[in-house]
Design a protein around this motif. Structure first.
Motif, PDB file in Angstrom:
ATOM      1  N   ARG A 153       0.507  -1.288  -0.085  1.00  0.00           N
ATOM      2  CA  ARG A 153       0.211   0.123   0.281  1.00  0.00           C
ATOM      3  C   ARG A 153       0.558   1.407   0.067  1.00  0.00           C
ATOM      4  O   ARG A 153       1.465   1.478   0.965  1.00  0.00           O
ATOM      5  CB  ARG A 153      -0.654   0.262   1.117  1.00  0.00           C
ATOM      6  CG  ARG A 153      -1.706   0.971   1.348  1.00  0.00           C
ATOM      7  CD  ARG A 153      -2.380   1.264   2.814  1.00  0.00           C
ATOM      8  NE  ARG A 153      -3.017   2.530   2.918  1.00  0.00           N
ATOM      9  CZ  ARG A 153      -3.207   2.812   4.428  1.00  0.00           C
ATOM     10  NH1 ARG A 153      -2.637   2.858   4.970  1.00  0.00           N
ATOM     11  NH2 ARG A 153      -4.121   3.765   4.143  1.00  0.00           N
ATOM     12  N   TYR A 161       0.536   5.712  -0.024  1.00  0.00           N
ATOM     13  CA  TYR A 161      -0.817   6.235   0.241  1.00  0.00           C
ATOM     14  C   TYR A 161      -0.176   7.962   0.856  1.00  0.00           C
ATOM     15  O   TYR A 161       1.108   8.399   1.143  1.00  0.00           O
ATOM     16  CB  TYR A 161      -1.758   5.907   1.019  1.00  0.00           C
ATOM     17  CG  TYR A 161      -1.363   5.577   2.344  1.00  0.00           C
ATOM     18  CD1 TYR A 161      -1.187   6.505   3.514  1.00  0.00           C
ATOM     19  CD2 TYR A 161      -0.591   4.453   3.038  1.00  0.00           C
ATOM     20  CE1 TYR A 161      -0.697   6.213   4.617  1.00  0.00           C
ATOM     21  CE2 TYR A 161      -0.093   4.294   4.074  1.00  0.00           C
ATOM     22  CZ  TYR A 161      -0.190   5.221   4.979  1.00  0.00           C
ATOM     23  OH  TYR A 161       0.316   4.866   6.603  1.00  0.00           O
ATOM     24  N   GLU A 165      -4.303   6.783  -2.757  1.00  0.00           N
ATOM     25  CA  GLU A 165      -3.385   5.698  -2.790  1.00  0.00           C
ATOM     26  C   GLU A 165      -3.491   4.736  -3.742  1.00  0.00           C
ATOM     27  O   GLU A 165      -4.404   4.587  -4.457  1.00  0.00           O
ATOM     28  CB  GLU A 165      -4.073   4.738  -1.821  1.00  0.00           C
ATOM     29  CG  GLU A 165      -5.752   4.314  -1.360  1.00  0.00           C
ATOM     30  CD  GLU A 165      -5.958   3.698   0.165  1.00  0.00           C
ATOM     31  OE1 GLU A 165      -5.395   1.835   0.346  1.00  0.00           O
ATOM     32  OE2 GLU A 165      -6.390   4.609   0.748  1.00  0.00           O
ATOM     33  N   ASN A 182      -2.441   0.351  -4.162  1.00  0.00           N
ATOM     34  CA  ASN A 182      -2.671  -1.241  -3.550  1.00  0.00           C
ATOM     35  C   ASN A 182      -2.296  -2.095  -4.804  1.00  0.00           C
ATOM     36  O   ASN A 182      -2.805  -2.400  -5.621  1.00  0.00           O
ATOM     37  CB  ASN A 182      -3.958  -1.424  -2.769  1.00  0.00           C
ATOM     38  CG  ASN A 182      -4.367  -0.724  -1.911  1.00  0.00           C
ATOM     39  OD1 ASN A 182      -3.638  -0.299  -0.301  1.00  0.00           O
ATOM     40  ND2 ASN A 182      -5.434   0.615  -1.699  1.00  0.00           N
TER      41      ASN A 182
END
Length: 120
Positions: A102, A104, A109, A111
């Motif tokens: 992840r 961010y 963000e 993923n």
């Protein structure tokens, strides 16, 4: 007609200097934009599995030249294991593992997940 005394001129000049400094500093930050992280992940396949003792390095690579500031987070089966842009997985025991990445910041963000099968 009222005359300005020396003190009034000093206040006016101080005000103009402060205003010009504020405007020049505001211009410096006008070009700074926070962008959501855009990354490429290493494409690895673990359909055939890996063996106990194997090591695999995972790395997140920037897509654009824009220097966006963001935090990194690698999790192995929902437990955070690293905050770097790369992570070395060491297959210590047989099983199925989920390695999550992840990136961010306040703009968004990114993923990505890997399913890893470790065999004896």
């Amino acid at each position: 007609m009222k005359k300005f005394n020396f003190r009034s001129w000093r206040v006016a000049i101080l005000f103009l200097v402060c205003a010009s400094l504020f405007v020049s500093c505001a211009k410096d930050y006008a070009d700074f934009r926070v962008a959501a992280p855009e990354l490429n992940m290493t494409e690895l396949s673990f359909k055939d599995g890996i063996k106990v003792g194997d090591r695999v390095t995972f790395e997140a690579q920037r897509v654009t030249e824009v220097d966006s500031i963001y935090a990194n987070e690698w999790s192995l089966d929902d437990i955070v294991v690293s905050a770097e842009s790369s992570y070395e997985f060491v297959a210590e025991a047989p099983g199925n593992y989920v390695l999550s990445y992840r990136a961010y910041n306040i703009a968004g963000e990114f993923n990505f997940e890997y399913d890893i099968l470790v065999e004896e």
